[in-house]
Design a protein around this motif. Structure first.
Motif, PDB file in Angstrom:
ATOM      1  N   LEU A  17       0.818  -1.280  -0.079  1.00 22.15           N
ATOM      2  CA  LEU A  17      -0.111   0.069   0.087  1.00 22.15           C
ATOM      3  C   LEU A  17       0.854   1.229   0.075  1.00 22.15           C
ATOM      4  O   LEU A  17       0.407   2.222   0.493  1.00 22.15           O
ATOM      5  N   LEU A  18       1.977   1.206  -0.656  1.00 21.66           N
ATOM      6  CA  LEU A  18       2.873   2.550  -0.699  1.00 21.66           C
ATOM      7  C   LEU A  18       2.754   2.967  -2.061  1.00 21.66           C
ATOM      8  O   LEU A  18       3.440   3.874  -2.313  1.00 21.66           O
ATOM      9  N   THR A  24      -8.690  -1.466  -4.912  1.00 15.73           N
ATOM     10  CA  THR A  24      -8.967  -0.856  -3.893  1.00 15.73           C
ATOM     11  C   THR A  24      -8.033  -0.221  -3.149  1.00 15.73           C
ATOM     12  O   THR A  24      -7.047  -0.457  -3.130  1.00 15.73           O
ATOM     13  N   ARG A  25      -8.594   0.850  -2.377  1.00 20.09           N
ATOM     14  CA  ARG A  25      -7.651   1.572  -1.535  1.00 20.09           C
ATOM     15  C   ARG A  25      -8.283   1.682   0.167  1.00 20.09           C
ATOM     16  O   ARG A  25      -9.125   2.230   0.164  1.00 20.09           O
ATOM     17  N   PRO A  26      -7.742   1.184   1.101  1.00 14.16           N
ATOM     18  CA  PRO A  26      -8.050   1.294   2.368  1.00 14.16           C
ATOM     19  C   PRO A  26      -8.298   2.296   2.720  1.00 14.16           C
ATOM     20  O   PRO A  26      -7.412   3.361   2.388  1.00 14.16           O
ATOM     21  N   GLY A  27      -9.287   2.918   3.460  1.00 11.99           N
ATOM     22  CA  GLY A  27      -9.673   4.186   3.721  1.00 11.99           C
ATOM     23  C   GLY A  27      -9.650   4.473   5.317  1.00 11.99           C
ATOM     24  O   GLY A  27      -9.825   5.589   5.710  1.00 11.99           O
ATOM     25  N   VAL A  32      -6.899  -0.634   6.677  1.00 15.38           N
ATOM     26  CA  VAL A  32      -5.204  -1.140   6.440  1.00 15.38           C
ATOM     27  C   VAL A  32      -4.799  -2.163   7.142  1.00 15.38           C
ATOM     28  O   VAL A  32      -3.956  -3.398   6.894  1.00 15.38           O
ATOM     29  N   VAL A  33      -5.227  -2.445   8.515  1.00 12.67           N
ATOM     30  CA  VAL A  33      -4.786  -3.576   9.326  1.00 12.67           C
ATOM     31  C   VAL A  33      -5.550  -4.927   8.879  1.00 12.67           C
ATOM     32  O   VAL A  33      -4.733  -5.845   8.708  1.00 12.67           O
ATOM     33  N   GLU A  34      -6.527  -4.731   8.413  1.00 10.04           N
ATOM     34  CA  GLU A  34      -7.450  -5.731   7.746  1.00 10.04           C
ATOM     35  C   GLU A  34      -6.622  -6.359   6.587  1.00 10.04           C
ATOM     36  O   GLU A  34      -6.426  -7.485   6.123  1.00 10.04           O
ATOM     37  N   TRP A  35      -6.116  -5.465   5.563  1.00 12.67           N
ATOM     38  CA  TRP A  35      -5.428  -5.598   4.520  1.00 12.67           C
ATOM     39  C   TRP A  35      -4.360  -6.568   4.958  1.00 12.67           C
ATOM     40  O   TRP A  35      -4.071  -7.436   4.106  1.00 12.67           O
ATOM     41  N   GLY A  52      -0.223   5.790   8.942  1.00 16.19           N
ATOM     42  CA  GLY A  52      -0.730   7.001   8.194  1.00 16.19           C
ATOM     43  C   GLY A  52       0.092   7.133   6.536  1.00 16.19           C
ATOM     44  O   GLY A  52      -0.897   7.558   5.945  1.00 16.19           O
ATOM     45  N   ALA A  53       1.072   6.381   6.652  1.00 22.98           N
ATOM     46  CA  ALA A  53       1.794   6.629   5.292  1.00 22.98           C
ATOM     47  C   ALA A  53       1.011   5.651   4.217  1.00 22.98           C
ATOM     48  O   ALA A  53       0.933   5.968   3.143  1.00 22.98           O
TER      49      ALA A  53
END
Length: 55
Positions: A17-18, A24-27, A32-35, A52-53
């Motif tokens: 996710l960088l 899809t993009r976690p919001g 993010v943790v689930e990803w 945050g990044a």
């Protein structure tokens, strides 16, 4: 098909996710943790920076 070094790096950055993910993009932090399934950090500030990044 042969995977080039630059293509492998691009796929890795997307999976971390960088770079923007094409589907899809976690919001939220929870997404993010689930990803990733889980997150780990040496200290709180580096963990918050990492989340945050990716947001």
């Amino acid at each position: 098909m042969r995977l080039t070094t630059s293509a492998a790096l691009a796929l890795r950055m997307i999976s971390l996710l960088l770079r923007p993910h094409p589907g899809t993009r976690p919001g939220t932090v929870a997404e993010v943790v689930e990803w990733f399934g889980a997150m780990q950090a040496q200290d709180l500030s580096s963990g918050l920076w990492s989340l945050g990044a990716r947001l």
